[in-house]
Design an enzyme around this catalytic site. Structure first.
Site, PDB file in Angstrom:
ATOM      1  N   TYR A 153       3.018  -2.535  -0.044  1.00  0.00           N
ATOM      2  CA  TYR A 153       1.832  -3.338  -0.339  1.00  0.00           C
ATOM      3  C   TYR A 153       1.276  -3.860   0.979  1.00  0.00           C
ATOM      4  O   TYR A 153       1.867  -4.742   1.601  1.00  0.00           O
ATOM      5  CB  TYR A 153       2.237  -4.475  -1.273  1.00  0.00           C
ATOM      6  CG  TYR A 153       1.113  -5.354  -1.794  1.00  0.00           C
ATOM      7  CD1 TYR A 153      -0.221  -5.142  -1.468  1.00  0.00           C
ATOM      8  CD2 TYR A 153       1.412  -6.414  -2.643  1.00  0.00           C
ATOM      9  CE1 TYR A 153      -1.223  -5.952  -1.965  1.00  0.00           C
ATOM     10  CE2 TYR A 153       0.417  -7.233  -3.147  1.00  0.00           C
ATOM     11  CZ  TYR A 153      -0.890  -7.002  -2.809  1.00  0.00           C
ATOM     12  OH  TYR A 153      -1.874  -7.824  -3.307  1.00  0.00           O
ATOM     13  N   LYS A 204      -0.102   0.553  -1.455  1.00  0.00           N
ATOM     14  CA  LYS A 204      -1.109  -0.257  -2.138  1.00  0.00           C
ATOM     15  C   LYS A 204      -2.039  -0.770  -1.052  1.00  0.00           C
ATOM     16  O   LYS A 204      -1.698  -1.666  -0.292  1.00  0.00           O
ATOM     17  CB  LYS A 204      -0.477  -1.408  -2.920  1.00  0.00           C
ATOM     18  CG  LYS A 204      -1.506  -2.264  -3.666  1.00  0.00           C
ATOM     19  CD  LYS A 204      -0.855  -3.412  -4.415  1.00  0.00           C
ATOM     20  CE  LYS A 204      -1.904  -4.297  -5.084  1.00  0.00           C
ATOM     21  NZ  LYS A 204      -1.299  -5.478  -5.759  1.00  0.00           N
ATOM     22  N   VAL A 206      -4.094  -0.225  -8.382  1.00  0.00           N
ATOM     23  CA  VAL A 206      -3.243  -1.320  -8.844  1.00  0.00           C
ATOM     24  C   VAL A 206      -4.197  -2.456  -9.181  1.00  0.00           C
ATOM     25  O   VAL A 206      -4.731  -3.123  -8.293  1.00  0.00           O
ATOM     26  CB  VAL A 206      -2.215  -1.751  -7.787  1.00  0.00           C
ATOM     27  CG1 VAL A 206      -1.353  -2.895  -8.322  1.00  0.00           C
ATOM     28  CG2 VAL A 206      -1.334  -0.574  -7.384  1.00  0.00           C
TER      29      VAL A 206
END
Length: 306
Positions: free
Chosen positions: A136, A164, A206
């Protein structure tokens, strides 16, 4: 479970009762709404899941409950956001033992690690598990940027296979593709630029407002990937005032209120967060209710073959 990091992965909210306990019946309703809409995976214990105020026992309960309910239809991903490498290793081991299918991994919390420390942190966790990992990358909110050179080092860890992308710079999609080709799957992590990033080659999304509007979110993804950009854009334009709720420090409260208004959640949050009140609540309610009142008619997006 073997799975691909592509499609819509809701960063699902954790449902609480008025007495601050887990509301599992409402959590199940929320899960079912996501599955009915055709999502491709579920991320538990992220920012929207209020991970920082969940106990390990609560995380275990949520993961095992979700796995039982989805019955292998989609992968269940657990977020790891810890202040120490030791605790992150422990949480990743728990995730494996509970049956999670993968991990979403943030840089160390609280301490702002430098590039060498960040890479070492990710590599250490990757070496200790066989679960697939999505890094992330959110320097806006978490202060640490995972650069292209750092992803170059991380490529040696075969189970670090997704990103992400939350830098809020849409051109980073192109930089990643130019540098790494398809070595990493890329999922947009910012609702307000999702269509743009998917059109530029991101593999998925996401998503946040998916917690309140799952069908519209999945429809945009599938239409973009089918090349039906004009149809996707029409829905996206309707969605934008709502999607902007995702890029605010109170995104948890805003999105939970939206889910409550949409009938798929409750607005209860866990302290130190407080539910919205007064003029702020009325302002956000108007955005949400205006969106619900003008909700578009969707094409039969579930029949789109990708």
């Amino acid at each position: 479970m073997q799975f691909a990091w592509k499609g819509v992965f809701p960063a699902i909210t954790t449902q609480f009762t008025a007495n601050d306990g887990l509301d599992m019946p409402l959590f199940e309703k929320s899960l079912q709404a996501q599955l009915d809409a055709g999502v491709d995976g579920l991320v538990l214990g992220g920012t929207l899941g209020e991970a920082s105020v969940l106990t390990t026992d609560e995380k275990e309960r949520l993961v095992k409950f979700t796995i039982d309910k989805v019955k292998g239809k989609v992968p269940v991903i657990l977020n790891i956001a810890e202040g120490s490498t030791r605790e992150a290793l422990l949480q990743s081991a728990y995730a494996k033992s509970w049956g999670a299918d993968g991990l979403m991994l943030l840089p160390p919390m609280r301490y702002k690690s430098d590039d060498r420390e960040t890479v070492h942190y990710f590599q250490t966790i990757a070496a200790a598990t066989d679960l697939p990992i999505m890094i992330y990358n959110n320097p806006v909110d978490y202060r640490v940027e995972v650069t292209l050179d750092m992803f170059g080092e991380l490529a040696a860890s075969s189970n670090i296979n997704a990103i992400k992308e939350s830098t809020r710079d849409v051109s980073n999609i192109t930089r990643l593709r130019n540098r790494f080709g398809n070595r990493y799957s890329i999922l947009c992590g910012v609702d307000t630029i999702a269509l743009e990033e998917m059109a530029l080659g991101a593999d998925g999304w996401v998503a946040g407002l998916v917690c309140a509007f799952p069908a519209e979110t999945v429809a945009i993804y599938r239409l973009v990937k089918a090349g039906r950009i004009a149809e996707a854009t029409a829905i996206y334009r309707w969605f934008m005032p709502l999607l902007e709720l995702d890029i605010h420090p109170k995104l948890v409260q805003y999105i939970k209120l939206a889910a409550a208004q949409a009938g798929v959640g409750a607005e209860y949050v866990r302290a130190p967060r407080l539910s919205l009140a007064g003029a702020e609540r009325e302002r956000i309610l108007k955005i949400i209710n205006d969106g619900i009142a003008s909700r578009p008619v969707l094409p039969d997006y579930l029949q789109i073959k990708l």
